[in-house]
Enzyme design. Structure first.
Site, short mmCIF file in Angstrom:
data_model
loop_
_atom_site.label_atom_id
_atom_site.label_comp_id
_atom_site.label_asym_id
_atom_site.label_seq_id
_atom_site.Cartn_x
_atom_site.Cartn_y
_atom_site.Cartn_z
N GLU A 8 -26.76 9.05 14.93
CA GLU A 8 -26.87 10.31 14.17
C GLU A 8 -27.72 10.17 12.91
O GLU A 8 -28.54 11.02 12.62
CB GLU A 8 -25.47 10.82 13.78
CG GLU A 8 -24.73 11.46 14.94
CD GLU A 8 -23.41 12.06 14.50
OE1 GLU A 8 -23.37 12.73 13.46
OE2 GLU A 8 -22.40 11.85 15.21
N ASP A 81 -21.42 9.46 16.50
CA ASP A 81 -20.11 9.14 15.92
C ASP A 81 -18.97 9.22 16.95
O ASP A 81 -19.01 10.04 17.88
CB ASP A 81 -19.82 10.08 14.76
CG ASP A 81 -20.61 9.71 13.51
OD1 ASP A 81 -21.22 8.63 13.50
OD2 ASP A 81 -20.62 10.50 12.55
N ASP A 83 -16.17 10.66 17.60
CA ASP A 83 -15.21 11.76 17.57
C ASP A 83 -15.75 12.90 18.43
O ASP A 83 -16.78 12.76 19.10
CB ASP A 83 -14.95 12.22 16.12
CG ASP A 83 -16.23 12.60 15.38
OD1 ASP A 83 -17.27 12.81 16.04
OD2 ASP A 83 -16.19 12.69 14.15
N GLU A 85 -17.14 15.72 17.62
CA GLU A 85 -18.46 16.16 17.18
C GLU A 85 -19.53 15.22 17.71
O GLU A 85 -20.57 15.65 18.21
CB GLU A 85 -18.52 16.20 15.65
CG GLU A 85 -17.66 17.28 15.02
CD GLU A 85 -18.26 18.67 15.14
OE1 GLU A 85 -19.46 18.82 14.91
OE2 GLU A 85 -17.52 19.59 15.51
N TYR A 306 -14.48 3.72 10.79
CA TYR A 306 -14.80 5.14 10.83
C TYR A 306 -13.77 5.96 10.07
O TYR A 306 -12.57 5.74 10.20
CB TYR A 306 -14.88 5.62 12.28
CG TYR A 306 -15.51 6.98 12.42
CD1 TYR A 306 -16.77 7.24 11.91
CD2 TYR A 306 -14.84 8.02 13.06
CE1 TYR A 306 -17.36 8.48 12.03
CE2 TYR A 306 -15.43 9.27 13.20
CZ TYR A 306 -16.68 9.50 12.67
OH TYR A 306 -17.26 10.73 12.79
N ARG A 308 -13.09 9.28 10.00
CA ARG A 308 -12.46 10.50 10.52
C ARG A 308 -11.44 10.10 11.58
O ARG A 308 -11.78 9.88 12.73
CB ARG A 308 -13.52 11.45 11.09
CG ARG A 308 -14.41 12.03 10.01
CD ARG A 308 -15.35 13.12 10.53
NE ARG A 308 -16.11 13.69 9.44
CZ ARG A 308 -17.29 13.25 9.02
NH1 ARG A 308 -17.84 12.20 9.61
NH2 ARG A 308 -17.92 13.82 8.01
N HIS A 353 -8.56 6.31 17.38
CA HIS A 353 -9.29 5.49 16.41
C HIS A 353 -8.31 4.60 15.66
O HIS A 353 -7.10 4.82 15.67
CB HIS A 353 -9.99 6.37 15.36
CG HIS A 353 -11.05 7.24 15.95
ND1 HIS A 353 -11.66 8.23 15.21
CD2 HIS A 353 -11.60 7.28 17.17
CE1 HIS A 353 -12.55 8.84 15.97
NE2 HIS A 353 -12.52 8.29 17.15
#
Length: 845
Positions: A8, A81, A83, A85, A306, A308, A353
């Protein structure tokens, strides 16, 4: 075999390129590559919610670069990433490449790593997987829901309240929380109550005990409610005590306290607000930097996992490394016999996670200090300490509870105390709290049952019940999580949106709803009750989690929501305009009834005969606009503090001008951030006390001042000014923070990001934080970044395009400005000549 890795962000791309070597080309997508077409029809409920996507303009060049690289690659790894998204971004990239017919006979795989370390990255490459469509569909469903609410409900707000407003599926319940808390505070009626205390001592160790039983009956909060009652009770107790009290009970026990779990997104945001004074958005921005990588001398390294995540779990290797660090650096009793395991409460905890932790516990905050900015260091230190403390032994306290009898056992006072006998995890980290008094350490003398002590005094202490506190960022995040509204990764954007829309203001680090926020909330709770209901919103989040888990299909979930919501929109299209309230007061100008209405800048009182009658006034001013409102008395002078309205808005003034004095009374403007409706004496005194002298600058010895000016709060030193960020208060800022801000001003404002020298060698290009948002600057030329463009992801090429467009736009304006300047100069000469003629003729201006 040619391999292409797509991530990203460009900073992550640089780090991964070093880890993967020459076999890999690494490119960045610069965030999302596609989004819904920003117009009606982008989501089509009549055709299974078909979604029309388009490539985001600002990232089109990066998509082209990826497509070009794919042509020569044999294998494509999507490493966005870890997740929903990130999964969706990978899917969008794959869909774009399919549409361009670039994937024939090529391997395309998804790789996921939760920390950017060499081992984690290499292990992820060795274990690729396919794109998870349940995760993608969960993100698509969330995006479709947000679109359907925004594009259908916001226009109704424009029509019924005012243009520019918005409603959101998650934002609106969050606003409701803040407004309902404010209404609760306004409706609150304070009650008086008294507590009765006994003071005694042993061997000069004075301690206090509180009355818990009176004449055989338990003493409740409102047992004693006025001064007369407390005087009567104190008198009786003094009489029966005869100056003595007897120890009737001594209870000793050992208490223990366990360490808090390692950080999740939510708890990290809460603690950063409490302990560091960060906003939620600032917390996530700094955490992203620590995750993506910092140059630590030996190379760029991701310092945390990470950020999130909803999970409390830690990798076994990480736990063992933490335990080994404790073993080597602390006494044996600080290390538990076995690892401490934390169970995640949240369902579908962000795809399993880990919790947020350092990638290597041996990288102590002290050893990393030289490589980190101040805010990076403070956040890293907090994450590091929390991760270390979570694997340490409990803290142990000796707790003592003592009852003292006065006259007989029918009258009992109770004293409690605790002493820390072993710190355990507290030696490293102690969790913060919101709006509660933390139980401190207090020690009682050694006492035995039957022991008689002298009564030094018995007295009453007056109290008043207080309303619940307004939400801070930390307590709002906690409430959102408890209600299940949104997900932790969305909290920062929810809070930012509420502030950007001016639905709430942050005053003294607490949220206060504006007039606009109140009217919007009232409209939504009355007419769209179900869709701002906390339970409904939380249940919808659970359904999205079910989609991510593969337990539900996304289109039926969308259809169920849309049927009810669409019907509600049509039913409510003709409701009366909210925010208009008729007053029992006649217009002083025309005699027609006055009404309270919502305008562009909040509520105002105006004539119902508008536009024939244009009478208006501020709702907080008296009916006669020339008559000031008295807030209270200024302590030093004894003069009234007056609230008045001027041409530039409300302001405070100390007293009225004296007839024979040329000296003007002190005035201070009320900043936009402080609603006049919530202005109290405490705030008025703080405003009147401005400017604040913070102390002397350590380098110059000259004073540093905090004040409010035309453009808002600022700090000033030796002619240098620097604005105070919105998240901080002019009333609370201290000397250290002021010096930090002034250092940025002295450096010409520290850039958010340095892009490097201009290709033509004419100077540096950098991104700065401006009053109206981030901008890129080259020399004297400044170009504002497009809305939604993150400063950290802006490339040199994009910056040059923005600067070029700005230069082209300004070119004719500058020419016109020159002409105007010449005219102005001529006009000035003519005016000067006229003044001279007037003066010679004896005229005065």
């Amino acid at each position: 075999m040619s391999k292409l890795l797509i991530v990203e962000s460009p900073s992550k791309a640089k780090t991964l390129k070093k880890y993967l070597g020459k076999d890999f080309e690494v490119l960045a997508s610069y965030g999302h590559v596609r989004d819904l077409v920003p117009k009606t029809g982008a989501v089509d409920p009549d055709h299974d919610f078909a979604m029309k996507y388009e490539v985001i303009d600002r990232n089109a060049r990066h998509v082209d670069a990826i497509a070009k690289a794919v042509k020569t690659a044999d294998a494509i790894y999507l490493a966005t990433d870890p997740d929903r998204e990130g999964e969706a971004i990978s899917w969008h990239i794959a869909e774009i490449l399919k549409s361009k017919k670039l994937l024939k006979d090529k391997l395309i795989k998804r790789v996921v790593f939760h920390e950017i370390t060499k081992n984690a990255v290499q292990n992820a490459i060795e274990e690729p997987r396919d794109i998870s469509m349940p995760l993608v569909n969960a993100q698509q469903a969330r995006r479709a829901l947000d679109y359907l609410v925004g594009f259908n409900l916001s226009p109704l707000l424009w029509k019924k309240i005012r243009r520019g407003l918005s409603a959101g599926r998650v934002q609106s319940p969050a606003l409701r929380l803040i407004v309902e808390r404010e209404l609760e505070i306004e409706a609150f009626k304070s009650q008086e109550y008294w507590t009765i205390h006994l003071e005694s001592a042993k061997h000069q160790h004075v301690f206090d005990a509180k009355l818990v039983q009176l004449e055989g009956k338990k003493v409740e909060q409102f047992t004693i409610t006025n001064q007369a009652q407390q005087q009567e009770v104190v008198g009786k107790l003094l009489a029966v005590s005869a100056g003595k009290t007897t120890v009737s009970r001594v209870e000793k026990k050992q208490r223990s306290r366990s360490p808090a779990a390692p950080f999740t997104t939510s708890t990290l945001q809460q603690e950063a607000v409490r302990k560091l004074g960060f906003t939620t958005s600032r917390t996530m921005r700094v955490a992203q930097q620590l995750y993506e990588g910092i140059d630590i001398g030996s190379g760029t390294m991701g310092l945390i996992t990470y950020m999130r995540t909803d999970s409390f779990s830690l990798a076994t290797e990480a736990v063992m490394q933490i335990r080994d660090y404790i073993k080597q650096n602390f006494a044996a009793e600080y290390l538990p016999k076995s690892p401490i395991m934390y169970k995640t409460k949240a369902k579908n905890a962000q795809e399993a996670h880990e919790a947020i932790r350092p990638t290597d516990i041996s990288r102590t905050p002290a050893s990393m200090r030289a490589f980190l900015t101040d805010e990076q260091f403070r956040l890293y230190e907090m994450i590091w300490k929390r991760a270390l403390a979570c694997q340490m032994t409990q803290a142990k306290f000796d707790a003592v509870s003592i009852d003292l009898a006065v006259g007989s056992d029918a009258n009992l006072f109770r004293a409690t105390g605790q002493t820390l006998i072993f710190p355990g995890f507290i030696a490293v980290y102690m969790e913060g709290v919101d709006d509660e008094e933390e139980e401190g350490e207090s020690k009682l003398p050694h006492l035995e049952t039957g022991e008689v002590l002298a009564v030094q005094k018995i007295y009453g202490d007056q109290h008043f019940t207080e309303p619940p506190p307004r939400y801070s960022e930390a307590s709002l995040v906690k409430a959102l999580e408890e209600y299940g509204i949104g997900r932790p990764s969305t909290y920062a954007s929810i809070i930012s949106t509420l502030q950007d829309r001016e639905y709430v203001v942050l005053d003294k680090k607490r949220f206060i709803p504006t007039d606009v926020g109140r009217v919007v909330n009232k409209f939504l709770t009355e007419h769209f009750t179900r869709y701002v209901d906390y339970g409904f919103t939380a249940n919808l989040e659970n359904e999205l989690d079910d989609i991510a888990e593969g337990e539900r299909e996304w289109i039926p979930v969308l259809n169920e929501f849309w049927q009810g919501f669409n019907n509600q929109i049509h039913e409510k299209s003709n409701v009366e305009r909210p925010g208009v309230e008729m007053l029992d007061e006649a217009c002083p100008k025309c005699g027609k009834p006055l009404q309270s209405r919502l305008g562009r800048f909040g509520k105002f009182i105006g004539c119902s005969g508008y536009p024939e009658c244009d009478y208006i006034r501020n709702p907080n001013a008296n009916a006669n606009n020339n008559e000031p409102t008295v807030i209270g008395q200024e302590p030093e002078s004894g003069k009234d503090i007056l609230l008045l309205n001027g041409p530039y808005g409300p302001y405070l003034q100390i007293g009225l001008p004296e007839a024979d004095s040329k000296k003007k009374p002190k005035r201070v403007s009320i900043p936009k951030e402080i609603p006049v409706s919530s202005l109290d004496m405490e705030t008025a005194l703080k405003l009147i006390a401005l400017p604040r002298d913070l102390g002397q600058h350590p380098e110059t010895g000259k004073k540093v001042v905090a004040n409010i000016g035309r453009f808002g709060p600022y700090v000033n030193h030796d002619g240098k000014f620097k604005s105070i960020p919105k998240s901080e208060s002019v009333f609370d800022i201290d000397l250290a923070r002021a010096i930090e801000l002034l250092a940025q001003a002295n450096a010409g404002a520290a850039p958010i990001k340095e892009l490097g020298n201009h290709p033509d060698g004419t100077g540096n290009i950098a991104i700065y934080a401006g009053r109206f948002g981030p901008y890129v600057q080259h020399g004297k030329l400044r170009a504002t970044l497009p809305k939604g463009q993150e400063p950290e992801t802006l490339t040199m090429e994009q910056a040059l395009e923005l600067l070029s467009a700005k230069a082209a736009k300004d070119a004719p304006a500058k020419k016109a400005k020159t002409t105007t300047a010449k005219k102005t100069s001529s006009t000035k000469k003519a005016a000067t000549t006229t003044r001279r003629k007037k003066a010679s003729a004896g005229e005065s201006e």
